[in-house]
Design an enzyme around this catalytic site. Structure first.
Site, short mmCIF file in Angstrom:
data_model
loop_
_atom_site.label_atom_id
_atom_site.label_comp_id
_atom_site.label_asym_id
_atom_site.label_seq_id
_atom_site.Cartn_x
_atom_site.Cartn_y
_atom_site.Cartn_z
N GLU A 51 -0.99 -21.31 4.73
CA GLU A 51 -0.09 -20.16 4.61
C GLU A 51 1.09 -20.23 5.58
OE1 GLU A 51 0.09 -17.79 2.43
OE2 GLU A 51 -1.87 -17.86 1.46
N ASN A 63 9.16 -13.63 -2.19
CA ASN A 63 8.27 -13.25 -3.28
C ASN A 63 9.08 -12.66 -4.43
OD1 ASN A 63 5.86 -13.99 -1.93
ND2 ASN A 63 5.94 -12.09 -0.77
N ASP A 65 8.55 -10.23 -6.36
CA ASP A 65 8.58 -8.77 -6.43
C ASP A 65 9.37 -8.13 -5.28
OD1 ASP A 65 6.89 -9.12 -4.28
OD2 ASP A 65 5.19 -8.06 -5.17
N SER A 67 8.68 -8.37 -2.11
CA SER A 67 7.84 -8.16 -0.93
C SER A 67 7.97 -9.35 0.01
CB SER A 67 6.38 -7.95 -1.33
OG SER A 67 5.85 -9.12 -1.92
N ASP A 69 5.92 -11.72 3.16
CA ASP A 69 4.66 -12.12 3.78
C ASP A 69 4.90 -12.38 5.26
OD1 ASP A 69 3.45 -12.07 1.25
OD2 ASP A 69 3.96 -14.15 0.88
N ASN A 76 0.97 -9.62 3.11
CA ASN A 76 2.01 -9.07 2.26
C ASN A 76 2.29 -7.60 2.57
OD1 ASN A 76 2.83 -7.70 -0.51
ND2 ASN A 76 3.52 -9.83 -0.54
#
Length: 150
Positions: A51, A63, A65, A67, A69, A76
């Protein structure tokens, strides 16, 4: 055009100055200290490597959408933490996202443990893609401590 490229390179260099890499064994010991079961440590280390590459300051704003991270575990902000810009969030971990970038990783660990409890490791794309098979042992991380585990 070269001036734009030079500015971009300077910006990229400055943005990585704040990055803080945490060592695998240091992370394993902290996870264990904050209540992660020993038999899950290899999963957590694999997840963090995939990650954020062990970078406490990692941020992924790309992302689909909208959003973002945050931090070691790439938590998120649509669901788990409160973004500072007012975007809607479930804020299930009940903490500001900026705390997930702290070198004091207990906030990140607490939120990641909550996500694990709620959704399992499958909540993380990196774990799904990389960590379901054989993982390296973490035994060597605990050999020199007062409490040898495993």
């Amino acid at each position: 055009m070269p001036k734009v490229l030079l500015l971009l390179l300077i910006f990229l260099k400055l943005s990585t100055l704040d990055a803080r890499q945490i060592g695998k064994c240091s992370l394993a010991r902290k996870l264990y200290r904050y209540g992660v079961p020993y038999n899950e440590l290899a999963d957590w280390l694999c997840l963090v490597e995939g990650e954020s590459s062990f970078d406490t300051k990692a941020v992924n704003p790309s992302n689909a959408d909208g959003s973002v991270d945050w931090g070691l575990f790439q938590i998120n902000d649509r669901y788990w933490c409160k973004p500072s810009d007012g975007r809607p969030s479930s804020d299930s971990c009940r903490l500001p996202c900026r705390l997930l970038l702290s070198d004091d990783i207990r906030y990140s660990i607490a939120c990641a443990k909550y996500i694990r409890k709620e959704q399992g490791f499958s909540a993380w794309v990196a774990w799904n893609n990389r960590c379901q098979g054989e993982k390296p042992s973490v035994r060597h991380c605990f050999k020199h401590s007062n409490r040898y585990i495993g």
